[in-house]
Design a protein around this motif. Structure first.
Motif, PDB file in Angstrom:
ATOM      1  N   ALA A 253       0.579  -1.057   0.063  1.00 52.03           N
ATOM      2  CA  ALA A 253       0.132  -0.124   0.459  1.00 52.03           C
ATOM      3  C   ALA A 253       0.911   1.152   0.058  1.00 52.03           C
ATOM      4  O   ALA A 253       0.586   2.456  -0.652  1.00 52.03           O
ATOM      5  CB  ALA A 253      -1.214   0.500   1.356  1.00 52.03           C
ATOM      6  N   GLY A 254       1.873   1.303   0.516  1.00 52.56           N
ATOM      7  CA  GLY A 254       2.636   2.296   1.075  1.00 52.56           C
ATOM      8  C   GLY A 254       3.450   2.642  -0.674  1.00 52.56           C
ATOM      9  O   GLY A 254       4.002   3.960  -0.934  1.00 52.56           O
ATOM     10  N   ALA A 255       3.837   1.085  -1.059  1.00 55.71           N
ATOM     11  CA  ALA A 255       4.853   1.798  -1.974  1.00 55.71           C
ATOM     12  C   ALA A 255       3.484   2.253  -3.658  1.00 55.71           C
ATOM     13  O   ALA A 255       4.406   3.259  -4.540  1.00 55.71           O
ATOM     14  CB  ALA A 255       5.214   0.236  -3.053  1.00 55.71           C
ATOM     15  N   GLN A 256       2.104   1.642  -3.460  1.00 52.65           N
ATOM     16  CA  GLN A 256       1.348   2.228  -4.647  1.00 52.65           C
ATOM     17  C   GLN A 256       0.939   3.716  -3.879  1.00 52.65           C
ATOM     18  O   GLN A 256       1.097   4.343  -5.241  1.00 52.65           O
ATOM     19  CB  GLN A 256      -0.183   1.348  -4.477  1.00 52.65           C
ATOM     20  N   LEU A 257       0.336   3.953  -2.728  1.00 54.46           N
ATOM     21  CA  LEU A 257       0.299   5.711  -2.368  1.00 54.46           C
ATOM     22  C   LEU A 257       1.781   6.244  -2.838  1.00 54.46           C
ATOM     23  O   LEU A 257       0.921   7.540  -2.983  1.00 54.46           O
ATOM     24  CB  LEU A 257      -0.388   5.018  -1.303  1.00 54.46           C
ATOM     25  N   ARG A 258       2.673   6.227  -2.708  1.00 52.83           N
ATOM     26  CA  ARG A 258       3.531   7.433  -2.363  1.00 52.83           C
ATOM     27  C   ARG A 258       4.567   6.836  -3.742  1.00 52.83           C
ATOM     28  O   ARG A 258       4.631   7.880  -3.968  1.00 52.83           O
ATOM     29  CB  ARG A 258       4.233   6.635  -1.322  1.00 52.83           C
ATOM     30  N   MET A 259       4.995   5.872  -3.885  1.00 54.58           N
ATOM     31  CA  MET A 259       5.359   5.492  -5.086  1.00 54.58           C
ATOM     32  C   MET A 259       5.125   5.581  -6.351  1.00 54.58           C
ATOM     33  O   MET A 259       5.693   5.567  -7.663  1.00 54.58           O
ATOM     34  CB  MET A 259       6.818   4.178  -4.925  1.00 54.58           C
ATOM     35  N   ARG A 260       3.866   5.241  -6.445  1.00 52.00           N
ATOM     36  CA  ARG A 260       3.357   5.111  -8.049  1.00 52.00           C
ATOM     37  C   ARG A 260       3.511   3.901  -8.634  1.00 52.00           C
ATOM     38  O   ARG A 260       4.766   3.010  -8.502  1.00 52.00           O
ATOM     39  CB  ARG A 260       3.084   6.417  -8.572  1.00 52.00           C
ATOM     40  N   THR A 261       2.687   3.529  -9.191  1.00 50.94           N
ATOM     41  CA  THR A 261       3.258   2.277 -10.306  1.00 50.94           C
ATOM     42  C   THR A 261       3.273   3.093 -11.181  1.00 50.94           C
ATOM     43  O   THR A 261       3.678   4.735 -11.770  1.00 50.94           O
ATOM     44  CB  THR A 261       1.748   1.824 -10.666  1.00 50.94           C
ATOM     45  N   LEU A 262       4.523   1.848 -11.817  1.00 49.36           N
ATOM     46  CA  LEU A 262       5.224   1.904 -13.187  1.00 49.36           C
ATOM     47  C   LEU A 262       4.393   2.773 -14.528  1.00 49.36           C
ATOM     48  O   LEU A 262       2.636   2.548 -14.764  1.00 49.36           O
ATOM     49  CB  LEU A 262       5.578   1.136 -14.202  1.00 49.36           C
ATOM     50  N   PRO A 263       4.091   3.050 -15.590  1.00 49.73           N
ATOM     51  CA  PRO A 263       3.486   3.601 -16.969  1.00 49.73           C
ATOM     52  C   PRO A 263       2.775   2.377 -17.307  1.00 49.73           C
ATOM     53  O   PRO A 263       4.184   2.009 -17.859  1.00 49.73           O
ATOM     54  CB  PRO A 263       3.882   4.146 -17.525  1.00 49.73           C
TER      55      PRO A 263
ATOM     56  N   GLY B 158      15.378 -10.945   0.301  1.00 51.75           N
ATOM     57  CA  GLY B 158      13.593 -10.503  -0.492  1.00 51.75           C
ATOM     58  C   GLY B 158      13.215 -10.422  -1.384  1.00 51.75           C
ATOM     59  O   GLY B 158      14.303 -11.003  -2.607  1.00 51.75           O
ATOM     60  N   ALA B 159      11.944  -9.916  -1.357  1.00 53.88           N
ATOM     61  CA  ALA B 159      11.169 -10.465  -2.968  1.00 53.88           C
ATOM     62  C   ALA B 159      11.028  -8.780  -3.683  1.00 53.88           C
ATOM     63  O   ALA B 159      10.421  -8.014  -3.017  1.00 53.88           O
ATOM     64  CB  ALA B 159      10.171 -10.883  -2.513  1.00 53.88           C
ATOM     65  N   PRO B 160      11.463  -8.615  -5.148  1.00 56.20           N
ATOM     66  CA  PRO B 160      10.661  -7.408  -5.534  1.00 56.20           C
ATOM     67  C   PRO B 160       8.904  -7.096  -5.840  1.00 56.20           C
ATOM     68  O   PRO B 160       8.616  -8.155  -6.154  1.00 56.20           O
ATOM     69  CB  PRO B 160      11.701  -7.571  -6.184  1.00 56.20           C
ATOM     70  N   LEU B 161       8.375  -6.144  -4.899  1.00 53.95           N
ATOM     71  CA  LEU B 161       7.683  -5.346  -5.714  1.00 53.95           C
ATOM     72  C   LEU B 161       7.561  -5.014  -7.295  1.00 53.95           C
ATOM     73  O   LEU B 161       8.108  -3.955  -7.381  1.00 53.95           O
ATOM     74  CB  LEU B 161       6.820  -4.457  -4.576  1.00 53.95           C
ATOM     75  N   LEU B 162       7.393  -5.843  -8.803  1.00 56.18           N
ATOM     76  CA  LEU B 162       7.278  -5.779  -9.276  1.00 56.18           C
ATOM     77  C   LEU B 162       5.856  -4.513  -9.772  1.00 56.18           C
ATOM     78  O   LEU B 162       5.315  -4.688  -9.311  1.00 56.18           O
ATOM     79  CB  LEU B 162       7.147  -6.029 -10.037  1.00 56.18           C
ATOM     80  N   GLY B 163       6.619  -3.372 -10.240  1.00 58.13           N
ATOM     81  CA  GLY B 163       5.293  -2.450 -11.726  1.00 58.13           C
ATOM     82  C   GLY B 163       5.737  -1.467 -10.260  1.00 58.13           C
ATOM     83  O   GLY B 163       4.884  -0.083 -11.079  1.00 58.13           O
ATOM     84  N   ILE B 164       5.857  -1.398  -9.478  1.00 55.19           N
ATOM     85  CA  ILE B 164       6.555  -0.105  -8.795  1.00 55.19           C
ATOM     86  C   ILE B 164       7.117   0.989  -9.555  1.00 55.19           C
ATOM     87  O   ILE B 164       8.671   0.669  -9.827  1.00 55.19           O
ATOM     88  CB  ILE B 164       6.949   0.086  -7.499  1.00 55.19           C
ATOM     89  N   GLY B 165       7.616   2.657  -9.199  1.00 56.28           N
ATOM     90  CA  GLY B 165       8.083   3.532  -9.912  1.00 56.28           C
ATOM     91  C   GLY B 165       8.959   3.569  -8.733  1.00 56.28           C
ATOM     92  O   GLY B 165       9.686   4.743  -8.017  1.00 56.28           O
TER      93      GLY B 165
END
Length: 338
Positions: free
Chosen positions: A113-123, A285-292
């Motif tokens: 949630a933090g990554a999506q809300l703050r870092m956003r997703t890739l185009p 660790g496992a990467p959360l793919l698709g994050i900016g």
């Protein structure tokens, strides 16, 4: 590389997290730094007693936070109600370009949630997915998703295929990875509605080297390089494999001790080598793919070894440029309606 590490997250935090950061010191180059996100006094006291040289200590910086996201907190609510938590702050730093990778063994949902809300997703990416590398006799297999999205749409699974293939290529060195969709049978007609629709999307996308449906027994057979599934099934599969690995090695060592104790010394080195290849802590660790940006999610039970390896993987991930590969591929892919 500037790695922001969540000092307060995880079952063994903060001691194991800090110890892992100190153990990573030999891995750090002149331009590398670790941002310790959490209670500054705890981090400073830990660094003072770490035994690191004055030169090594220069790689560590402190970012003080006053709140902690607990493991049972509601993910989105925690990020919004605890803006000064270590998870929220490290994601803000990444969003502002002040950290290249964020690492946490804390609440997985809150990290997502933090990554999506703050870092956003890739185009072009609708939902991020967590990818893990599973070692097999035939080479590494990437599984995505293993917990970020438990109720995906077919489009999300197709995007996971594109992202996980880019990750397998950039990090594992697999050229044109073969992609399989986890189902209850190899036949086209097998699976629920989401699996069937996702299969059509993957089959019709020329940028995906789609090998069709795969079953659970195919995970370690080397028939594909990437396996796509929803976060619920993927998480169950991952933890089942962890438990089986630990149980199998425990049983093997027990049987050796019971039947042929004199052979223990002979077999122990080989057993340790094999176990290390299947030890989840070796993969960090496992990467959360698709994050900016780059986000590594560690197991909640992570010890210092896992954190040290997560920092190593973080360096590798930043250097790989996998995010640009994902962006480039998504731009060329066939558009799919939500």
């Amino acid at each position: 590389m500037r790695a922001a590490v969540d000092v307060m997250g995880g079952d063994n935090a903060p001691a194991a997290i800090l110890k892992g950061c100190w153990e990573a010191a030999p891995l750090l180059g002149a331009d590398d730094s670790i941002l310790l996100i959490g209670d500054e006094k705890i981090s400073r006291d830990g660094l003072d007693s770490s035994g690191l040289s004055a030169e090594q200590k220069k790689h560590y910086q402190f970012v003080h936070t006053t709140q902690i996201v607990e493991m049972d907190d509601s993910p989105v609510e925690a990020i919004r109600s605890k803006p000064d938590s270590s998870i929220a702050v490290m994601c803000k730093l990444a969003a502002k370009g002040e950290a290249d990778v964020v690492i946490s063994a804390g609440n997985t949902g809150a990290c997502v949630a933090g990554a999506q809300l703050r870092m956003r997703t890739l185009p072009g990416i609708s939902r991020p997915g967590i990818a893990v590398i599973v070692p097999t006799f035939y080479g590494p297999v990437v599984i995505c998703d293993v917990g970020a999205n438990v109720t995906p749409k077919p489009k999300h699974l197709e995007q996971y295929a594109i992202m996980a293939a880019a990750y397998a290529s950039a990090v594992c060195g697999i050229e044109n990875p073969r992609v399989g969709l986890l189902s209850i049978g190899e036949e086209d007609a097998k699976g629920n509605a989401i699996v069937k629709d996702a299969r059509k999307l993957m089959r019709d996308e020329p940028l995906i080297n789609f090998a069709g449906n795969v079953e659970g027994r195919d995970l370690t057979k080397g028939v594909v390089d990437v396996i796509i599934t929803d976060g619920f099934v993927g998480n169950v599969v991952l933890k089942l494999m962890e438990g089986l690995t630990e149980g199998l090695f425990q049983q093997l060592m027990h049987e050796l001790q019971e039947t042929n104790p004199s052979a223990m010394d002979q077999f122990k080195p080989a057993m340790k080598t094999i176990y290390a290849k299947h030890d989840w802590q070796e993969y960090g660790g496992a990467p959360l793919l698709g994050i900016g940006g780059y986000c590594l999610i560690c197991h909640g039970r992570s010890e210092s070894k896992a954190i040290k390896n997560a920092i190593r993987v973080g360096k590798q991930l930043v250097k790989s440029g996998v995010n640009q590969r994902i962006i480039d591929t998504i731009e060329k892919s066939i558009p799919v309606e939500e």
